[in-house]
Every structure is written in structure tokens, then in C-alpha cells.
Design an enzyme around this catalytic site. Structure first.
Site, PDB file in Angstrom:
ATOM      1  N   SER A   1     -51.072 -40.813 -30.563  1.00 30.32           N
ATOM      2  CA  SER A   1     -52.412 -40.221 -30.460  1.00 30.32           C
ATOM      3  C   SER A   1     -52.888 -39.976 -29.035  1.00 30.32           C
ATOM      4  O   SER A   1     -53.960 -39.402 -28.844  1.00 30.32           O
ATOM      5  CB  SER A   1     -53.425 -41.085 -31.213  1.00 30.32           C
ATOM      6  OG  SER A   1     -53.214 -40.954 -32.600  1.00 30.32           O
ATOM      7  N   ILE A   2     -52.113 -40.358 -28.039  1.00 29.07           N
ATOM      8  CA  ILE A   2     -52.419 -39.866 -26.692  1.00 29.07           C
ATOM      9  C   ILE A   2     -52.286 -38.338 -26.684  1.00 29.07           C
ATOM     10  O   ILE A   2     -52.909 -37.652 -25.872  1.00 29.07           O
ATOM     11  CB  ILE A   2     -51.509 -40.531 -25.644  1.00 29.07           C
ATOM     12  CG1 ILE A   2     -51.884 -42.019 -25.489  1.00 29.07           C
ATOM     13  CG2 ILE A   2     -51.606 -39.837 -24.288  1.00 29.07           C
ATOM     14  CD1 ILE A   2     -51.007 -42.792 -24.529  1.00 29.07           C
TER      15      ILE A   2
END
Length: 385
Positions: free
Chosen positions: A104-105
Site C-alpha cells: 500500500s505504499i
């Protein structure tokens, strides 16, 4: 028959890693470093530059944190101060030039691409999502704005359950080719899946409610607004200008749509460069203004709603906020972060001038004890740097 070199290295054979187990231990240690062998991916090209090399821990900054690095299944950790790498750690069979999925970065990087598109005059954050992706008429996104996507303030009837394989999240993973298809389930691509999502109770623009499909929709908005594929726009407007030393990649579905919410793989050093660019108000290490300074300030310091954050039950950062797909910690240091499941972190402490990039293969997608350990580790490293 003697074990192969692969089995001797990882403890299992390559042919045991499949779409239905690649995110599970022990297969995840190898899979997180080689996602392109499992899921179709598109290259985000970098300019030809000198490759990063490991520096070790010459100042002893990490010397007392070996147990924390091991407990949090660290594959790589890079500590940068005022633009210079002062310490790093790499696990066995992993190095500065190796890619690792950041999960999710990827959302935070997608947020930066939206900022670039706005700065280029191609994207209006206040415009309706349907202006850019008209196929979603009739879905939850029909009356949402791009700003609602950016700040996770979409009222979406969707359970963010990373361990689900048969419900809505399992259907989501099959649509993006992260999980094998099932004969009894209808086949969908990403756009079709997003268009099928329904609205929950209430209006958009309320509490911060973290739902990954919102970021995938944002990735499609960026593509449509720019008229370029995600990877091409990211290469031309972010990767090359910021000085990335290695290519990255992003997984795509069967139609080539990007998994903007979680599909990027990259090196630890280039992840640290993203954080350093953010710390420097959108400027690269050579001084080039890559992102608008106003977008960076809004993302990391002034934007976001504390009330909306707490209304969403986000008590793990009681003084935090969420803006443009990034987390503001609310700490006195002004630290901000990008975070991914299984232990991916980009932590920036402006007061100390420190950026920390951490890539991991934690067995569980969410481990609150590990999260607390990592935040303590980052604060200790920043204090010592």
C-alpha cells in the site's frame, strides 16, 4: 535427489509458490521479491544512473536494534539523513539493486502522481470521478469526487479483509490476478470490479475509511486524465526526475489496468529517495522541483481533517490525519509516512532530517505489535542519527 540451490536458500522449491499461497509464509519471503514471476507487471523505467551499494552501519545506529529487525521480518532498511545514506541493513540474498513489493505504499505513490497531474493542469481534484472514468456510472463512485478518493472519504460497502479468499476481497484479488480464478465465480477485470461496488450508508466526504479499491480507482483517474499508462507517466514525471537508480514495476490485470493500490515493486534506496523528495518539498537530490511544493505541504503538514480521521476509528495515531494517500502522524517531529501491509514503511522525520525505508516479509498482513515496534524503532533511529 539432493535439494536444489533454490531449496537450499529458501527452504522450499520454486514450484511450491503459487497464486494461492504467495502472500503466505514461508513462500512470501521469495515472492515479495519476485512478484513479476507471479502476476503480470509493467516496468516503470529509471534513467541510467550509478547503482546503489550497501553502506552497512558505520556509525552504529542500528547496532542495538538487531532483535527488532528480526522480529519484524526485515528484508531491507535504509536510513538517509539530509539526502545521504548513513546506515542500511539487507537480509540474506537481498541487496540494494533488488526489487521488493511495497504493497500500500503504492497508494502514496499514486497520490504523488495525482499531484503531478494536477500541477500539469490535467487533473482537478474537485472534479467528479465520472468525468475521467465514465464507466463507473451506477457504482459507489458515481457521485464521488477525486478529492474523496485522495483522502479515503468514500462511503463504500466493502470489507478490507486481507485474509478473505471467497468474499468481496477475494473477488477483488481475482480481478487483479493476485489470486487464481474460480470456475464458480464470474470473471471480472479491475474496471468491472470497481464498477460493481456499491455505496454504504451516508454521504461521501465524511469519516476516513481506508478501502483499497479507492486507490485503484484513483490510478485509473490519473491514467485517463493524463492520457498515458500509469507506468509511463510514473517513469517520465516521477521516477526519472527524482533520480531513481533502478527500474520499478507495477502489477496489471488482464486488460493492463494498474494495481495502483498495492502493486508497485521497487528498491529500498529508491523508496528512500521518494521520502527525501517529500522531505525537501518536492525537490530531487539534484535540486529539481519534481512535485509542486504546495501539494507536498498540503500532503504532509497542512491538509487533512483530524475530525474525519478519528471519526473513522483510526485511534492508532490519535493526533494523525490522512491526506492525498499519505499519513500524518501528529507527532511533535512532524513525521509523516507511507505504509503497506506485511511491514512496508516509508517514515520521514522533518525535524531530524531523516528518512527511513523498510521492506519486510512479515507473515501476517497486519500485525499491530510489529507496527508499534517499528514506530519505536524509527523514533529511536531518528534520535540517534
Amino acid at each position: 535427489m539432493p535439494p536444489s540451490s533454490f531449496a537450499a536458500r529458501y527452504g522450499f522449491e520454486r514450484d511450491t509458490v503459487r497464486l494461492d499461497n504467495w502472500r503466505q509464509a514461508p513462500c512470501n519471503v521469495w515472492a515479495f521479491r519476485n512478484v513479476g514471476e507471479l502476476v503480470p507487471s509493467m516496468r516503470i523505467r529509471a534513467s541510467a544512473r550509478a547503482a546503489d551499494e550497501a553502506v552497512g552501519d558505520p556509525l552504529g545506529i542500528l547496532a542495538t536494534h538487531a532483535a527488532a529487525l528480526l522480529r519484524s521480518s526485515t528484508d531491507a532498511l535504509v536510513v538517509m539523513k539530509h539526502g545521504r545514506v548513513i546506515a542500511d541493513y539487507y537480509a540474506a540474498d537481498f541487496g540494494p539493486q533488488d526489487q521488493h513489493i511495497v504493497f500500500s505504499i503504492s497508494k502514496s505513490i499514486t497520490g504523488l502522481l495525482a499531484g503531478l497531474a494536477e500541477g500539469d493542469g490535467m487533473l482537478d481534484p474537485e472534479a467528479p470521478v465520472s468525468l475521467y472514468v465514465p464507466e463507473i456510472a451506477g457504482s459507489v463512485y458515481a457521485d464521488a469526487t477525486v478529492r474523496h478518493l485522495l483522502d479515503m472519504r468514500i462511503t463504500l460497502d466493502f470489507d478490507e479483509d486481507y485474509l478473505d479468499t471467497v468474499g468481496n476481497y477475494g473477488r477483488y484479488r481475482r480481478a487483479v490476478l493476485w489470486h487464481p480464478a474460480e470456475a464458480r465465480q464470474p470473471s471480472l477485470d479491475l474496471v468491472g470490479f470497481l464498477a460493481s461496488l456499491k455505496k454504504g450508508p451516508g454521504d461521501h466526504g465524511g469519516a476516513v475509511s481506508y478501502k483499497s479499491p479507492n486507490s485503484d480507482m484513483l490510478g485509473l483517474v490519473v491514467e485517463r486524465a493524463c492520457g498515458q499508462r500509469y507506468a509511463d507517466f510514473a517513469s517520465a514525471r516521477l521516477w526519472k526526475p527524482m533520480g531513481a537508480t533502478q527500474d520499478a514495476s507495477i502489477t496489471v490485470d488482464g486488460a493492463g489496468a494498474p494495481r495502483a493500490a498495492g502493486g508497485i515493486s521497487m528498491t529500498a534506496g529508491d523508496l528512500a529517495r521518494v521520502g527525501e523528495m517529500m522531505r525537501n518539498g518536492g525537490r530531487s537530490q539534484t535540486g529539481e522541483q519534481v512535485l509542486p511544493e504546495a501539494w507536498i505541504d498540503d500532503t504532509t503538514r497542512t491538509g487533512g481533517s483530524a475530525e474525519a480521521w478519528l471519526a473513522g476509528g483510526n485511534f492508532w495515531l490519535p493526533d494523525g490525519r490522512y491526506r492525498n494517500q499519505w499519513y500524518q502522524t501528529g507527532y511533535p517531529s512532524g513525521a509523516f509516512a507511507a505504509i503497506g501491509v506485511h511491514g512496508q514503511w516509508l517514515y520521514v522525520d522533518p525535524s531530524a532530517g531523516v528518512v527511513i525505508a523498510k521492506l519486510s516479509s512479515q507473515p501476517l498482513p497486519v500485525d499491530e505489535e510489529c507496527d508499534r515496534l517499528c514506530l519505536s524503532l524509527f523514533q529511536a533511529v531518528c534520535a540517534a542519527a
